[in-house]
Design a protein around this motif. Sequence first.
Motif, mmCIF file in Angstrom:
data_model
loop_
_atom_site.group_PDB
_atom_site.id
_atom_site.type_symbol
_atom_site.label_atom_id
_atom_site.label_comp_id
_atom_site.label_asym_id
_atom_site.label_seq_id
_atom_site.Cartn_x
_atom_site.Cartn_y
_atom_site.Cartn_z
ATOM 1 N N TRP A 296 1.020 -1.302 0.076
ATOM 2 C CA TRP A 296 0.172 0.113 0.129
ATOM 3 C C TRP A 296 0.851 1.240 0.071
ATOM 4 O O TRP A 296 0.577 2.078 -0.884
ATOM 5 C CB TRP A 296 -0.750 -0.073 1.249
ATOM 6 N N LEU A 297 1.805 1.209 0.890
ATOM 7 C CA LEU A 297 2.629 2.625 1.043
ATOM 8 C C LEU A 297 3.600 2.754 -0.338
ATOM 9 O O LEU A 297 3.832 3.731 -0.744
ATOM 10 C CB LEU A 297 3.605 2.270 2.117
ATOM 11 N N GLY A 298 3.983 1.401 -0.706
ATOM 12 C CA GLY A 298 4.769 1.591 -2.257
ATOM 13 C C GLY A 298 4.052 2.124 -3.296
ATOM 14 O O GLY A 298 4.496 3.065 -3.983
ATOM 15 N N LYS A 299 2.669 1.970 -3.461
ATOM 16 C CA LYS A 299 1.811 2.269 -4.509
ATOM 17 C C LYS A 299 1.459 3.698 -3.938
ATOM 18 O O LYS A 299 1.404 4.599 -5.103
ATOM 19 C CB LYS A 299 0.333 1.544 -4.574
ATOM 20 N N LYS A 300 1.168 4.069 -2.822
ATOM 21 C CA LYS A 300 1.105 5.590 -2.407
ATOM 22 C C LYS A 300 2.230 6.524 -2.959
ATOM 23 O O LYS A 300 2.112 7.654 -3.340
ATOM 24 C CB LYS A 300 0.899 5.580 -1.113
ATOM 25 N N GLU A 301 3.412 6.102 -2.459
ATOM 26 C CA GLU A 301 4.547 6.844 -2.815
ATOM 27 C C GLU A 301 5.384 6.689 -4.228
ATOM 28 O O GLU A 301 6.355 7.595 -4.453
ATOM 29 C CB GLU A 301 5.478 6.864 -1.615
ATOM 30 N N GLY A 302 5.006 5.603 -4.889
ATOM 31 C CA GLY A 302 5.657 5.292 -5.997
ATOM 32 C C GLY A 302 6.998 4.824 -5.734
ATOM 33 O O GLY A 302 7.887 5.068 -6.596
ATOM 34 N N LYS A 303 7.390 4.011 -4.625
ATOM 35 C CA LYS A 303 8.557 3.434 -4.327
ATOM 36 C C LYS A 303 8.287 2.250 -4.071
ATOM 37 O O LYS A 303 7.239 1.409 -3.867
ATOM 38 C CB LYS A 303 8.897 4.347 -2.928
ATOM 39 N N LYS A 304 9.644 1.249 -3.692
ATOM 40 C CA LYS A 304 9.445 -0.006 -3.527
ATOM 41 C C LYS A 304 9.613 -0.346 -1.562
ATOM 42 O O LYS A 304 10.818 0.044 -1.434
ATOM 43 C CB LYS A 304 10.387 -0.716 -4.193
ATOM 44 N N TYR A 305 8.603 -0.502 -1.097
ATOM 45 C CA TYR A 305 8.756 -1.017 0.221
ATOM 46 C C TYR A 305 8.614 -2.427 0.611
ATOM 47 O O TYR A 305 7.786 -2.833 0.011
ATOM 48 C CB TYR A 305 7.771 -0.191 1.086
ATOM 49 N N ARG A 306 9.240 -2.807 1.269
ATOM 50 C CA ARG A 306 9.077 -4.306 1.812
ATOM 51 C C ARG A 306 9.575 -4.425 3.271
ATOM 52 O O ARG A 306 10.273 -3.709 3.963
ATOM 53 C CB ARG A 306 10.108 -5.065 0.926
ATOM 54 N N LEU A 307 9.602 -5.962 3.662
ATOM 55 C CA LEU A 307 10.191 -6.245 4.961
ATOM 56 C C LEU A 307 11.624 -6.393 4.737
ATOM 57 O O LEU A 307 12.197 -6.944 3.633
ATOM 58 C CB LEU A 307 9.573 -7.563 5.395
ATOM 59 N N PRO A 308 12.435 -6.298 5.805
ATOM 60 C CA PRO A 308 13.840 -6.782 5.519
ATOM 61 C C PRO A 308 14.138 -8.306 5.403
ATOM 62 O O PRO A 308 13.302 -9.027 5.995
ATOM 63 C CB PRO A 308 14.496 -6.160 6.679
ATOM 64 N N THR A 309 15.130 -8.593 4.904
ATOM 65 C CA THR A 309 15.662 -10.020 4.806
ATOM 66 C C THR A 309 16.305 -10.099 6.128
ATOM 67 O O THR A 309 16.542 -9.217 6.821
ATOM 68 C CB THR A 309 16.550 -10.314 3.734
ATOM 69 N N GLU A 310 16.257 -11.558 6.558
ATOM 70 C CA GLU A 310 16.956 -11.788 7.925
ATOM 71 C C GLU A 310 18.434 -11.275 7.993
ATOM 72 O O GLU A 310 18.665 -10.778 8.919
ATOM 73 C CB GLU A 310 16.884 -13.353 8.086
ATOM 74 N N ALA A 311 19.060 -11.290 6.812
ATOM 75 C CA ALA A 311 20.439 -11.099 6.522
ATOM 76 C C ALA A 311 20.483 -9.459 6.846
ATOM 77 O O ALA A 311 21.457 -8.802 7.726
ATOM 78 C CB ALA A 311 21.276 -11.468 5.566
#
Length: 666
Positions: A112-127
């Motif tokens: 949702w946030l990525g579409k709102k801002e036109g950016k790529k948001y995600r959860l971090p990998t464990e590393a």
Amino acid sequence: MNWIRITFLAGLLTQTAFSQTTNSLGITLADIPAGKFYMGSEGEGENADENPVHRVTVSKPFRMAITEITNAQFEAFDPSHKKFRGKDGFSKEDDEAVVFVSYRDATAFCEWLGKKEGKKYRLPTEAEWEYACRAGTVTDFSTGRFLSKAHLKSQKTDREQVIVSLKVGQAEANKFGLYDLHGNVEEWCSDWYGAYSAGEQKDPVGRISGLYRVTRGGSHGTPLTYLRSSNRMAMIPEDKHFQLGFRIVEGDLPVTKPLPAEPATFVYQNVSQKPFSWKKVSDTKPIFMEPIRYVNKPECTDEVPFFQHNHCPAITWCPNGDLLAAWFSTNQESGREMTILASRLRAGQQNWDKPSEFFNVPDRNMTGTSLFDDGKGTLYHMNGVETDGDWKNLAMVLRTSKDNGATWSIPSMADPEHQVRNQVIAGMSQTKEGWLVQAGDADPGPVGGTAIHVSKDGGKTWENPYPGKETPDFKEGRSGGLIAGIHAGVVQLKDGSLFALGRNNNIEAQEGSGFRMPASISKDMGKTWNYAASEFPPIAGGQRLILFRLNEGPLLVISFTHHPEETDEKKIGMTFKDSKGNSYKGYGMYAALSYDEGKTWPVKKLLTDKKERYLNGGAWTGAFEMDEKNAEPRGYLALTQSPDNLIHLISSSIHYRFNLNWLTAD
């Protein structure tokens, strides 16, 4: 963009600049540079999953939120989530970390946030998470060997939850400018949980599939060891609770090829799918087979997480002729190291397999397991799953198998609420209507009764017939919404009512006559129960009874004549009759049969073939002698009766096999 410039020298990080940005939702993100670090620790026992320490390269910079996502930020995406504010007493304010979010909730927020801002948001990998947490350190914490007082929020396992503020950013930041990576709330990562791979790696992303998603950082109400930079935890993706939230990163997900799914453990391997031909033993001579151990210590405990205390078993037969037993293995019953192990007695074999891991949500208490074969080709496995190390607030998780337990369905949340009444008891059963009935302790203590959970659709959905919160007064003649006594056994009677026996909440049959095991009857499928004294002696710690309807029709109770620690100078037992009709006192585990739906129990027999032998019941039982007048003194019991009508009883370590003819023989 002014990236933070860092220099690695002898494991130390020197910070020379700092850069942050704030997005449209008010989330401040720190610029995390590319770099290398040592991931994991030289952990042993419950921390063996942190092995091996391996060098990891994070090849591209990314941005990470300096705090966990707050209530106000998450509710901009999902206003309905406001109903969770203050649940269980936690996270009421706008600037407190949001909790009660599943993995899917967290990833939906990122989308949702990525579409709102036109950016790529995600959860971090464990590393990425551990790299950002360590910020150049190799010590237990990014602050060194110890955490500051500001980080500490009741850092112990709390049976009664200690309400603390989850306000973000209150302790000092690490050298990357990130807050709350040691405690406050756990944080979802994108990886499927699985064992590490040895050797130097670049941008690892975990396993290609699994049952649990990694969580990191520990939380309030958690011992300090689980707040270490290297500590690994995980959760069923659908689960949500008061200790779990998330933070986000901005940037592309690494395109590294994931590791393959972890191989199946031994209990899932080489499982025959050939239907078994069961030959009835009901009309044969009395059978009592030599007791054998089913809990066998593995040759290499490094490969199997086999701990000191093995207890609380469940057992079922399988259509291929195997027996499947499961139990928890732990150092302490209120421990996060607890795992569920299992073993098979394969058709035609004389000894149980070596144990292997059957089910384990990492770093959670897993108290209570139930196994059941519905006779139509489906096995059911129900298990408790805690948020932490105690067994008070458990969710109930269900898996099913249609291939003799070789593979199982993805765990589903039979009851997603982490609460009392969900401490699973072995002995799932099926009513004449085809409904599944699962009992669960209603209180973590020695008294407090038993709840039941009912599924009318083959385990897809479950309901608790008694939704009330109060605990009834377990006295003769009173009625209430729970079974009297914990660890209860439950059967359906021929008239459709439910009948149960339990441990503690004992009832005096007549004034001055002494207390007896409580019996409970429900005529409305568990909504209300009436209580009375049974004719059986009460049992206590380290003892769990069996109440079961045999294939041949009678009701079977297996319990204990007394509790070993409650004896005075005069040893307590029960009166039995020998083959000549002479009465004698016997001690320990006995069986009783009823042919009139529990009104009377004319057959009572000490569970021994009268041979003298040394046995070890494990867990709370330990070593004991079996002979003509002594049987196992205590143990947690579980039972299944295979289609050949052989009765399979297990205590905390021992497997007994006998038939109805033996129970009724003189």
